[in-house]
Scaffold this motif. Sequence first.
Motif, PDB file in Angstrom:
ATOM      1  N   THR A 135       0.736  -1.251  -0.016  1.00 22.28           N
ATOM      2  CA  THR A 135      -0.005  -0.005  -0.029  1.00 22.28           C
ATOM      3  C   THR A 135       0.775   1.237  -0.083  1.00 22.28           C
ATOM      4  N   LYS A 186      -0.146   4.246  -2.507  1.00 24.83           N
ATOM      5  CA  LYS A 186      -0.470   5.344  -1.772  1.00 24.83           C
ATOM      6  C   LYS A 186       0.361   6.474  -2.442  1.00 24.83           C
ATOM      7  N   LYS A 236      -0.812   7.595  -5.546  1.00 19.11           N
ATOM      8  CA  LYS A 236      -2.112   8.449  -5.459  1.00 19.11           C
ATOM      9  C   LYS A 236      -1.941   9.968  -4.891  1.00 19.11           C
ATOM     10  N   ASP A 237      -0.936   9.902  -3.885  1.00 17.27           N
ATOM     11  CA  ASP A 237      -0.641  11.169  -3.394  1.00 17.27           C
ATOM     12  C   ASP A 237       0.319  12.154  -4.365  1.00 17.27           C
TER      13      ASP A 237
END
Length: 594
Positions: free
Chosen positions: A323, A327, A330-331
Amino acid sequence: MRPNLLVLALLAATPFAAQASATWTTPAEASGFHTTPSYADTLAYLRRVVDASHGQVSMQPFGTTPEGRPMMAVVAAKDGDMTPDKARAAGKPIVLLQAGIHPGEIEGKDAGLMLLRDFAVTGKLAHLLDHAVLVFIPVYSVDGHENAGPYYRINQNGPEKMGFRGQSQYLNLNRDYVKADAPETIAWLKLWQAWQPDLLIDIHTTDGADYQYDLTYYTEDARKLPPSIAAWQARVIEGEAIPAYEKMGHLASPYLEFKDGRDPTKGIENFGSGPRFSTGYAAIRNRAGLLIETHMLKPYAVRVHGTYDIVRAVFDGINKDPTALTKASKDADAWAAALAATPDASVAVTFKMDPTPKPFTLKGYAFTQTKSDISGDTWIQYEPTKKKTYAIQSWLALQPDVAAPLPAAWAIPPQWAVVIQRLDAHHIPYTTTTQPVTVPATQDQLTEPRWAEKPFEGHHLLRDVAIAPTAQTVTLPAGTVIVRSDNADAVLTANLLDARAPDSLLRWGYLDAIFEPKEYGEPRVMEALARKMIAENPGLEAEFDAKVAADKAFADSPRARLSFFFEKSPWYTAQKVGAYPILRLDNNALQQAK
């Protein structure tokens, strides 16, 4: 009696087990790593892996080469997560592993066959994809791969025959990511868009100096990256995967670009990756990227096994915390989408060397330097039987240099189809105006263009140009393309469209026509015009005389002397020579242009 029966059974089974194992020997392994298989044999082996994988491996074409060969991708995953949607729904990071973008540097292909076999068939690496999905391109430049011969890579130790660096149109695909000239690149960009990978791993073989390392690696400088991606790369690739790789018995180093190839003791520097390269392109797509360079003088077997080990080390790092990578992606997208909202928003498009070096320990070899009677230069010769460690300086770190302003949106008039086609190739979203609209805009006025003397990748690059932003009120015709910057593609779009970006379409020569005046004056007419302009503006004569005195080439050219006046006249400025057609809109103009 039972133990003896068990022993007999094991002994009887041993030849069959050995035979079963032997049937999964890859073509490169079968040759003792003296050769690498043809594309047909590569695909044949992969089809066998697919058939034996119980649904964990599939093959799919994603394009066609200029010579008509299929471009194939291999997808490997557990739990049926074999599509982009299923992978994302499962929260698994997607890794795009590509080999053979330079087909003479083909370790990635042969290592990939071994990895897939050991994941899906032998079970040796059954855990490899516990928490990730692999998209593997065994050979990116297929036409170049099939154009194989023994004399393409003079610096390299095997295999016996190697593919050619360019594809069939003589384009280097690892310089084509932004300009997207090659059909292979267009196909790759579609694959990227479909999978939107979290990590790109690009496998190569290095050229250059001799040293102890069997592998060097490159990740983009943190200042080129979204903060989340820079942090993930530092932690997982440099902090976990590389140390794990060395614990397997290898020796690795950051990519070694020597400041002076004749003397390694002068230090190393950043080789200057940009968006035309694989990891540079991943960076402007807000994604992690890892360049692997096995050392060209190590035996091919060492290079293939090294590639195998570094890839599994990276996957081990991902599996510890999958993850964290999803993540980070995505960030990173959120970071890019928010850039335009900051005051005086801009994106760095060029970088310069950090002037402060850091100490670096080079594990090299002894070498001699001789004055060459052939080249007249210094000839360096390494002594690979004599290991030697050098304390040198590293200038790997970079600092931002030129920044491109980040507007609320870019406006591209519909006649500039070549630009719009590249937006489509990169799958950059946009809207189009349905009727003419008059809006305020910023337009760059470009002067003093200077092109490269020799072609590079089929283009004469625009090396330098003076850029002066000007405020304009313009009427955008119906069909004008509007590209917003408040999305994840902001950095990509700026690198594609801004005149300051070294890999922009302008710099690659797609808009050269804007520098060409279409109307000229005859010398006898310009003679009269010059005298009229001097009479109306006496200061112009002084400027002209100063240029004649300072510039002999100008002074000796009747055409240049007359052009001095013509280019300052309304007869020239009316042609809008050098007016960059890609406009920048602020929020108010963007609202009007909807």
